[in-house]
Structures are given as C-alpha cells and as structure tokens.
Scaffold this active site. Structure first.
Site: not given
Length: 481
Positions: A225, A249, A253, A305
């Site tokens: 990603d 990205d 994560d 986010r």
C-alpha cells in the site's frame, strides 16, 4: 501463507466467538469477549497506569526544581518515557534500558533486549532477496534478538518492503536516520519490535517481486500500500520518537488482529490519512485491538485519521492536535475511544471544527458507542461529540485553554519526533563492534540528499515559535501606536 491459513481455520472453528458473517450487528459485536495473544484483560487499568506514571514524572520534576541541590533537576521533563532513560548521562552505554521505558498497551515490547548489537554499516538496499551483511535489511530478517544501531547519519532508500522478524529494536539515537522508498516498514505476524528515533517518509507502493523475510525464507510479495509502518497480525509493538510524513497510504496502519501497541512521542505532518486502526467493521479479531497513543504532536498539513478506528480499545492521551483539515479522530464498527488530556486546536474552516467523525454510520447506531473526552482542551472552536455513557457535546471553554493544562501539554510533547541536538551526539558508547564486524566502512556514498520537513531539532522549532511571537508583538504595537 501458513499464518494466514491458521487465522482462517481459527475463524471457522470458533464461530460462536468470531462471527465473521457480513451482516453481523453492532450488538453482536459488543457481546464478543474475544481475547487475542497480547491483549490486556482490563484496558481501563492500563489507561489508569499511564496517568499514574505521568503524574509521578511530573511530581518528580516539580520536586527537583524546588531542590537546587539536585543537579539533575533540569533533565527531567515530566514525560515518563524520556525521564526513564534520557537523564542517564551514560545512556549510550546503557542503550537497552530503553526497553524498560514504554507505557500503555505496548509496554511489554522487548525489542532486541538482551540480544547482540548490530551496527548498520551499509546504507544500500540493492537486493531484497540476498541482502548484504551490514545493511539494515540483513539485520531485521534475522531470527535472534538484535539491538540495531547506526554509527553515522544515514539515508536508507528501500527497494522493497522492509519485512521484520520478531525481537528487533531500531535505535536511531546518536544519528539522523531517514528511511524512504519502496514499501517501507512491514511488521507481519511477529511480536516485540521497538522503532525509536527514526525519520520515515516518502514511502510508496512496491512489490510484485520476491522479498526475503528470514534467512531461510523468501517469497513473492504482491503490491504493497505504501504505508510508513504497516502492522499486520502483530503484537507488542512500540513506536517512539519518530517523524512520519509524505507516504502514499497511511503513516501507521495496524490491522488484522494486531494488539499491544504504543505509539508515543512522534511527530506527524504533511499527510492525508494518518493512521488506520482496524481492518474492517466486521473483522471481529480487531475487537481485541488495544492501542495507546500518547505524547505525539499531530502537526501541520494533516487531513484526517488521527486515528481512524474500527473496533478495539484506543487510548488517546496527552497529545497535541494542530489544525486538521477534516477531522482528528474518526471511527466505525463501535470502537471504544478514551480521549484524555489532549489539546485539540481546530482549523479556521468553520465546517471542520468537530474533533470527531463517525464514518458512514447513523446517529441511532453510534449513540451507544463509548467515546469519552476527559480533561481535553478545545481551542479555536473545536468540539468533541461524545457518546455512550455521559453523552454530551464538549465545546471550548471561555478563554480556549486552561493555562495549567496547556503548559502540561507543551511540556509532555515538546520533544515529539526524533530527538534534537541533545540526543544526537553520534556516540555509540562501548558498542563499537557487533555481530556484523568492526563497524568500519559506513557506506554513505548516496549522501543525505533527501530530508524530512520535520527533521529540525527542538531548538530550531523553539526559535521558529519565538520569532513568530515577536513578529506578532511588533504588529500589535504598531497597530496601537
């Protein structure tokens, strides 16, 4: 493939505990009592322990300031992680002390504690299948615990994902280390990793090729990603004092049943989707995810986010959020979000003042989610929409900030990001040799031609703030006169 197969089989064999059907309801999810390896049985106690350690460090600092006899008083900051190791003048000879300093859910991350020291002497990354001795890639795939250090400033341009094995510490103290390029850092089905004092930026997708993950295995990797750090089915992870920016990205994560994670003292900037916690709303193993996000500075040009959560228990404590463009904290799938003692400074856009965002979920559904705000400071019109117990909307107070609380946020997050001049003395202490030889030939032929926007020391940052203040004062005086 074997680890993926095991997870699928576990889901099939335990349907009563892992209802993976697509139509599962929020009520069903809430009824789960899923326990992951590395998951703490009482997350509220972990959150309370974080506060206890912060209060103890702040109290120690105050007492030492009163006592002029103690010469170490100027060292203690009140940040319990930094105070744990940084006040030792001989820290370069006691590097592995760092492994005892984590707090929160990632506090059990051992990294390479009790392992040999590996010195990165070659900044190249030319072969992802047969990495050379002395390179970073060669170190991180080894099966044994390693404490990985850098003898000089380095720019490491990755050709493919840097796939870690368990029990590794990246310790960038004493050097200015940048990791950029293809895939960046992948932590997949492993445990006990510490990443400290590293710049990670300009990461882009890579893959569709062979990459080695251990001395005895390499395999085909599909396209990644482009995350800065990808945590996949892993536990006991601690990311501290890093800067992350400009990735394709996410910056960080954590998905697929990852848990036992602390993300602390980092500087995030120049990015859209900063941090994703959870694979999907219906991937119930992520209901066991537990993450502590503490003492970070979410800086300029961030959009959303910070984090975006699905399921799990997320403790967001004593961070400084500066002018997001869409929202700061978002989520879906009924995560528990415990926001305590943060400072949220809203952007000037009147349509983006809300700290929180429930993603693609109706109010009738999210009204019961446990999203709490305790002791948060809300600045420039910011407001936090809580839900669950004690439902209310929290707006900024009359004068935006409480001076005492604001001072604590500045104090706790002042050194967010890679450490400045005080930590970069290029001193490896007694560890001038390691399992990879005598440390000669640093391999710096590529040079430092790629820099991170937030790589300056805290002194440069302080000077910038002071200059802005002085200029503002000049404008005010000119207006009055």
């Amino acid at each position: 493939m074997l680890a993926t197969t095991c997870i699928v089989l576990l889901a099939l064999l335990l349907p009563s505990r892992l209802p993976l059907r697509a139509g599962a309801t929020t009520a069903t999810a809430a009824a789960l009592n899923l326990t992951l390896p590395g998951q703490h049985p009482s997350p509220e106690l972990v959150a309370q322990e974080v506060h206890r350690k912060v209060n103890a460090s702040l109290t120690r600092r105050q007492l030492l300031q009163i006592s002029e006899k103690d010469e170490s008083s100027s060292c203690y900051t009140g940040n319990p992680i930094d105070d744990c190791w940084k006040c030792d003048p001989n820290w370069p000879n006691n590097r592995q002390r760092l492994a005892d300093c984590a707090i929160g859910f990632g506090q059990y991350a051992l990294g390479g504690k009790n392992g040999e020291f590996y010195i990165v002497t070659d900044d190249s990354d030319d072969d992802a299948v047969n990495p050379k001795l002395g390179t970073l890639r060669y170190a991180v795939i080894q099966p044994q615990p390693l404490w990985i250090v850098f003898p000089a400033n380095m720019l490491i341009k990755l050709s493919q994902e840097l796939i870690f094995n368990s029990y590794k510490t990246l310790d960038g103290r004493g050097a200015n280390v940048h990791i950029v390029g293809g895939g960046c850092i992948t932590l997949q089905y492993i445990s006990n990793v510490i990443i400290h004092n590293i710049h990670i930026h300009h990461c882009y997708p890579s893959g569709n090729t062979m990459v080695r993950s251990s001395p005895t295995h390499y395999g085909y990797r599909t396209k990644s990603d482009g995350d800065g750090i990808s945590i996949f089915g892993s536990k006991d992870i601690w990311i501290d004092h890093c800067s992350l920016s400009h990735c394709k990205d996410g910056l960080i994560d954590a998905v697929m049943g990852s848990t036992g994670i602390t993300i602390s003292n980092n500087y995030f900037s120049h990015h859209d989707e900063v941090m994703l916690l959870g694979h999907s709303d219906n991937y119930w193993p992520d209901s066991g995810m537990q993450v502590t996000i503490a003492f970070n500075h979410f800086g300029e040009k961030l959009v959303q986010r910070m984090p975006r959560c699905r399921l799990g228990y997320i403790h967001v404590v004593n961070n400084d959020f500066t002018q997001w463009e869409m929202y700061a904290i978002g989520g879906s799938g009924n995560p528990t979000i415990n926001s305590q003692g943060n400072r949220y400074t809203a952007p000037y856009d009147r349509n983006a003042k809300e700290v929180t965002k429930r993603v693609e979920t109706s109010e009738s559904e999210w009204r019961g989610w446990n999203w709490r705000s305790e002791g948060d400071i809300l600045v420039n019109g910011a407001f936090f929409v809580t839900s669950g117990q004690g439902l209310e909307v929290k707006y900024e107070k009359a004068y935006s900030v409480e001076p005492k609380s604001a001072a604590l946020i500045d104090q706790l997050t002042w050194h967010a990001g890679p450490l400045g001049v005080g930590g970069r003395d290029n001193n490896l202490g007694m560890w001038t040799t390691g399992p990879n030889g005598n440390g000669g030939g640093f391999g710096l032929g590529s040079g430092m031609d790629y820099t991170d926007d937030m790589s300056e020391s805290c002194f440069v940052r302080a000077f910038s703030v002071l200059l802005s203040f002085c200029w503002g004062l000049v404008v005010v005086i000119a207006f009055v006169l």
